[in-house]
Write an enzyme that holds these catalytic residues in place. Structure first.
Site, mmCIF file in Angstrom:
data_model
loop_
_atom_site.group_PDB
_atom_site.id
_atom_site.type_symbol
_atom_site.label_atom_id
_atom_site.label_comp_id
_atom_site.label_asym_id
_atom_site.label_seq_id
_atom_site.Cartn_x
_atom_site.Cartn_y
_atom_site.Cartn_z
ATOM 1 N N THR A 143 0.812 -1.218 0.000
ATOM 2 C CA THR A 143 0.000 0.000 0.000
ATOM 3 C C THR A 143 0.848 1.272 0.000
ATOM 4 O OG1 THR A 143 -1.523 1.264 1.404
ATOM 5 C CG2 THR A 143 -0.101 -0.268 2.532
ATOM 6 N N ASP A 144 0.264 2.368 -0.476
ATOM 7 C CA ASP A 144 0.954 3.664 -0.416
ATOM 8 C C ASP A 144 1.050 4.180 1.016
ATOM 9 O OD1 ASP A 144 -1.728 4.372 -0.019
ATOM 10 O OD2 ASP A 144 -1.840 5.758 -1.708
ATOM 11 N N GLU A 145 0.246 3.594 1.934
ATOM 12 C CA GLU A 145 0.232 4.110 3.310
ATOM 13 C C GLU A 145 1.562 3.907 4.022
ATOM 14 O OE1 GLU A 145 -3.162 3.470 5.721
ATOM 15 O OE2 GLU A 145 -4.546 3.575 4.035
ATOM 16 N N TYR B 182 -1.981 -0.576 10.974
ATOM 17 C CA TYR B 182 -2.116 -1.239 9.666
ATOM 18 C C TYR B 182 -0.903 -0.956 8.784
ATOM 19 C CZ TYR B 182 -3.368 -1.683 4.745
ATOM 20 O OH TYR B 182 -3.336 -1.980 3.394
ATOM 21 N N LYS C 187 2.085 -3.434 7.325
ATOM 22 C CA LYS C 187 2.371 -3.614 5.887
ATOM 23 C C LYS C 187 3.824 -3.232 5.593
ATOM 24 C CE LYS C 187 -0.104 -4.664 2.977
ATOM 25 N NZ LYS C 187 -0.522 -5.997 2.432
HETATM 26 P P1 NAD Z 1 -9.831 -7.462 2.082
HETATM 27 O O1 NAD Z 1 -9.837 -7.136 3.542
HETATM 28 O O2 NAD Z 1 -11.042 -7.180 1.272
HETATM 29 O O3 NAD Z 1 -9.496 -9.011 1.881
HETATM 30 C C1 NAD Z 1 -8.499 -9.666 2.605
HETATM 31 C C2 NAD Z 1 -8.614 -11.157 2.322
HETATM 32 O O4 NAD Z 1 -7.544 -11.823 3.033
HETATM 33 C C3 NAD Z 1 -9.929 -11.775 2.807
HETATM 34 O O5 NAD Z 1 -10.431 -12.667 1.845
HETATM 35 C C4 NAD Z 1 -9.524 -12.510 4.085
HETATM 36 O O6 NAD Z 1 -10.365 -13.619 4.360
HETATM 37 C C5 NAD Z 1 -8.110 -12.930 3.739
HETATM 38 N N1 NAD Z 1 -7.285 -13.165 4.939
HETATM 39 C C6 NAD Z 1 -7.170 -12.359 6.023
HETATM 40 N N2 NAD Z 1 -6.350 -12.919 6.933
HETATM 41 C C7 NAD Z 1 -5.918 -14.087 6.400
HETATM 42 C C8 NAD Z 1 -5.041 -15.110 6.849
HETATM 43 N N3 NAD Z 1 -4.440 -15.046 8.057
HETATM 44 N N4 NAD Z 1 -4.805 -16.168 6.041
HETATM 45 C C9 NAD Z 1 -5.413 -16.248 4.817
HETATM 46 N N5 NAD Z 1 -6.273 -15.322 4.350
HETATM 47 C C10 NAD Z 1 -6.519 -14.253 5.135
HETATM 48 O O7 NAD Z 1 -8.556 -6.721 1.501
HETATM 49 P P2 NAD Z 1 -8.362 -5.989 0.094
HETATM 50 O O8 NAD Z 1 -8.912 -4.624 0.194
HETATM 51 O O9 NAD Z 1 -8.801 -6.901 -0.987
HETATM 52 O O10 NAD Z 1 -6.770 -5.848 0.076
HETATM 53 C C11 NAD Z 1 -5.956 -6.882 -0.453
HETATM 54 C C12 NAD Z 1 -4.502 -6.494 -0.283
HETATM 55 O O11 NAD Z 1 -4.257 -5.251 -0.936
HETATM 56 C C13 NAD Z 1 -4.083 -6.290 1.169
HETATM 57 O O12 NAD Z 1 -2.787 -6.809 1.326
HETATM 58 C C14 NAD Z 1 -4.081 -4.779 1.343
HETATM 59 O O13 NAD Z 1 -3.138 -4.387 2.322
HETATM 60 C C15 NAD Z 1 -3.665 -4.330 -0.030
HETATM 61 N N6 NAD Z 1 -4.145 -3.004 -0.415
HETATM 62 C C16 NAD Z 1 -5.482 -2.716 -0.405
HETATM 63 C C17 NAD Z 1 -5.919 -1.467 -0.829
HETATM 64 C C18 NAD Z 1 -7.376 -1.095 -0.866
HETATM 65 O O14 NAD Z 1 -7.701 0.056 -1.168
HETATM 66 N N7 NAD Z 1 -8.305 -2.001 -0.580
HETATM 67 C C19 NAD Z 1 -4.999 -0.506 -1.268
HETATM 68 C C20 NAD Z 1 -3.632 -0.822 -1.192
HETATM 69 C C21 NAD Z 1 -3.225 -2.085 -0.810
HETATM 70 O O1 DAU Z 2 -4.184 3.969 0.528
HETATM 71 C C1 DAU Z 2 -4.369 2.593 0.424
HETATM 72 C C2 DAU Z 2 -5.237 2.103 1.566
HETATM 73 O O2 DAU Z 2 -6.553 2.545 1.294
HETATM 74 C C3 DAU Z 2 -5.203 0.591 1.754
HETATM 75 O O3 DAU Z 2 -3.908 0.184 2.093
HETATM 76 C C4 DAU Z 2 -6.186 0.148 2.838
HETATM 77 O O4 DAU Z 2 -6.231 -1.266 2.903
HETATM 78 C C5 DAU Z 2 -7.561 0.671 2.463
HETATM 79 O O5 DAU Z 2 -8.482 0.360 3.491
HETATM 80 C C6 DAU Z 2 -7.516 2.184 2.253
HETATM 81 O O6 DAU Z 2 -7.228 2.882 3.500
HETATM 82 P P1 DAU Z 2 -7.978 4.241 3.879
HETATM 83 O O7 DAU Z 2 -7.942 4.405 5.339
HETATM 84 O O8 DAU Z 2 -7.506 5.354 3.036
HETATM 85 O O9 DAU Z 2 -9.472 3.837 3.359
HETATM 86 P P2 DAU Z 2 -10.915 4.050 4.010
HETATM 87 O O10 DAU Z 2 -11.913 3.665 2.971
HETATM 88 O O11 DAU Z 2 -11.035 3.436 5.355
HETATM 89 O O12 DAU Z 2 -10.962 5.635 4.190
HETATM 90 C C7 DAU Z 2 -10.769 6.504 3.091
HETATM 91 C C8 DAU Z 2 -10.790 7.931 3.644
HETATM 92 O O13 DAU Z 2 -12.111 8.219 4.097
HETATM 93 C C9 DAU Z 2 -9.882 8.137 4.834
HETATM 94 O O14 DAU Z 2 -9.325 9.449 4.774
HETATM 95 C C10 DAU Z 2 -10.810 8.028 6.034
HETATM 96 C C11 DAU Z 2 -12.130 8.542 5.497
HETATM 97 N N1 DAU Z 2 -13.343 7.936 6.080
HETATM 98 C C12 DAU Z 2 -13.430 6.589 6.121
HETATM 99 C C13 DAU Z 2 -14.549 5.974 6.650
HETATM 100 C C14 DAU Z 2 -14.640 4.478 6.732
HETATM 101 C C15 DAU Z 2 -14.386 8.745 6.519
HETATM 102 O O15 DAU Z 2 -14.302 9.979 6.455
HETATM 103 N N2 DAU Z 2 -15.484 8.136 7.045
HETATM 104 C C16 DAU Z 2 -15.606 6.793 7.155
HETATM 105 O O16 DAU Z 2 -16.642 6.312 7.676
#
Ligand code: NAD
Ligand code: DAU
Length: 358
Positions: A131-133, A157, A161
């Site tokens: 992630t970019d975080e 988180y 990562k």
């Molecule tokens: P998600 O939470 O939707 O899915 C996570 C999946 O991993 C689920 O299917 C869960 O059952 C599985 N899982 C969790 N713990 C596990 C374990 N111990 N063993 C096996 N499986 C397990 O997540 P996502 O949003 O699809 O993100 C996927 C990946 O991308 C993550 O590594 C996350 O850090 C990264 N990522 C997500 C975002 C985003 O915006 N969603 C952005 C940047 C990076």
């Molecule tokens: O940047 C990549 C990341 O993006 C991933 O690594 C994470 O897995 C993914 O969850 C996401 O993280 P964020 O914290 O940016 O996403 P989230 O959807 O939780 O929140 C997006 C923005 O919106 C953040 O600034 C917090 C804000 N927010 C979020 C929620 C859930 C609100 O204002 N209200 C809310 O209820």
């Protein structure tokens, strides 16, 4: 034995999108390892070619299981999505993030290295999805994150990562495991669990519930359509240079308030509320997230220049598809709103958190 690709976390949001696209375009079968936590939905994989999909219900921390999967399925690559992914949950209960994101990645790397050596070091790749975080928070005028930006994670988180990224890097430098790391921005699209900003807003709006905006709503994220992200991962897997990191972004930096207003305007058009009420009237400012990163921005010139990948969707086109998907899939919404989900929402958004509403 036919070679396969091992996808961890394949029942989650990005993993399931990745598998749908992979099986629609590539010949190689997929093996999924997924623990089916609250965020894992096996039904997300319905409609894929079952003959080319093996599903293993298990934990990436289970070293014996990981070794068995490598032995039985002989994957030519690993795409590692499995993680605890929600920042707010990591603030409330970080333990699972350390366990899965750090220890789980370590267990997987150890299994992959043993298998890679046994295979004679031939044609294998380990792609770690990050992630970019990990780069921390930017000011309004700061340059976007490049692959050389120093790590400065701010939440449990992002710290977990970052730790996993370091382990992946170490396995390349120390042991020669051919690893690749991708660091991407905020994904949105079909199958995203409704704890994250966009699907939470869509579902709350449809039910006439408040749309909770943390702080002043001016935190900025770069929004990446999940299909574009999946294509980028396939590109890096096919053409990326082992030991390298690639940033992936959507060229769509926006403040949260603007994102929510866009969602509201589209819902006004596609599913007008009764009585002509505007969905934006539901916007409610609530207590800020502790340690809330102000801005993320991605410089994706490396993947674009070296590998030729560019996002295809604009935020306007991607969000229209996304909202259309949620409107068309009420059964999926009902399925994922389990007791656990309801409990999370009730605790996270207790009425005392609400500061003001407009
Ligand atoms: P998600 O939470 O939707 O899915 C996570 C999946 O991993 C689920 O299917 C869960 O059952 C599985 N899982 C969790 N713990 C596990 C374990 N111990 N063993 C096996 N499986 C397990 O997540 P996502 O949003 O699809 O993100 C996927 C990946 O991308 C993550 O590594 C996350 O850090 C990264 N990522 C997500 C975002 C985003 O915006 N969603 C952005 C940047 C990076
Ligand atoms: O940047 C990549 C990341 O993006 C991933 O690594 C994470 O897995 C993914 O969850 C996401 O993280 P964020 O914290 O940016 O996403 P989230 O959807 O939780 O929140 C997006 C923005 O919106 C953040 O600034 C917090 C804000 N927010 C979020 C929620 C859930 C609100 O204002 N209200 C809310 O209820």
């Amino acid at each position: 034995m036919t070679e396969s690709v091992l996808v961890t976390g394949g029942a989650g949001f990005i993993g399931s999108n990745f598998i749908h696209r992979w099986l629609a375009t590539e010949g190689t079968p997929v093996v999924v390892l997924d623990a089916l936590t609250y965020a894992g939905v096996k039904k997300n994989l319905d409609g894929t070619d079952e003959r080319r999909l093996a599903f293993v219900h298990g934990d990436v921390n289970d070293g014996e299981l990981v070794a068995r999967i490598f032995e039985e399925h002989a994957p030519r690559a690993v795409v590692h999505f499995a993680a605890e992914s929600h920042v707010d949950r990591s603030i409330v209960a970080p333990d699972a993030f350390i366990r899965t994101n750090i220890n789980g990645t370590f267990t997987l790397l150890r299994g992959a290295l043993a298998y890679f050596r046994q295979r004679g070091g031939d044609g294998f790749r380990f792609l770690h999805v990050s992630t970019d975080e990990v780069y921390g928070s930017l000011g309004p005028k700061d340059a976007a994150f490049t692959e050389l930006t120093a790590y400065a994670p701010n939440s449990p988180y992002s710290a977990s990562k970052a730790a996993s990224d370091h382990l992946v890097r170490a396995y390349y430098h120390t042991y020669g495991l051919p690893t690749l790391i991708t660091n991407c921005s905020n994904n949105y699209g079909p199958f995203q669990f409704p704890e994250k900003l966009i699907p939470l807003m869509v579902l709350n709006a449809l039910e006439g519930k408040p749309l909770p905006i943390y702080g002043d709503g001016m935190n900025v994220r770069d929004w990446l359509y999940v299909g574009d992200h999946c294509d980028a991962i396939r590109t890096v897997l096919a053409k990326g240079r082992p030991g390298n990191t690639y940033n992936i972004g959507g060229k769509s930096e926006m403040a949260n308030l603007e994102v929510v207003q866009t969602v509201c305007a589209l819902l006004d058009e596609l599913r007008p509320a009764a009585g002509g009420r505007k969905y934006s009237s539901l916007i409610a400012y609530v207590k800020d997230r502790p340690g809330h990163d102000r801005r993320y921005a991605i410089d994706a010139s490396k993947i674009s220049g070296e590998l030729g990948w560019e996002p295809r969707e604009t935020f306007q086109s991607g969000i229209r598809k996304t909202i259309g998907w949620y409107l068309d899939n009420p059964a999926w919404i009902a399925l994922v709103r389990s007791g656990e989900y309801r409990q999370w929402i009730a605790t996270q958004y207790q009425s005392s958190h609400s500061q003001e509403s407009s």
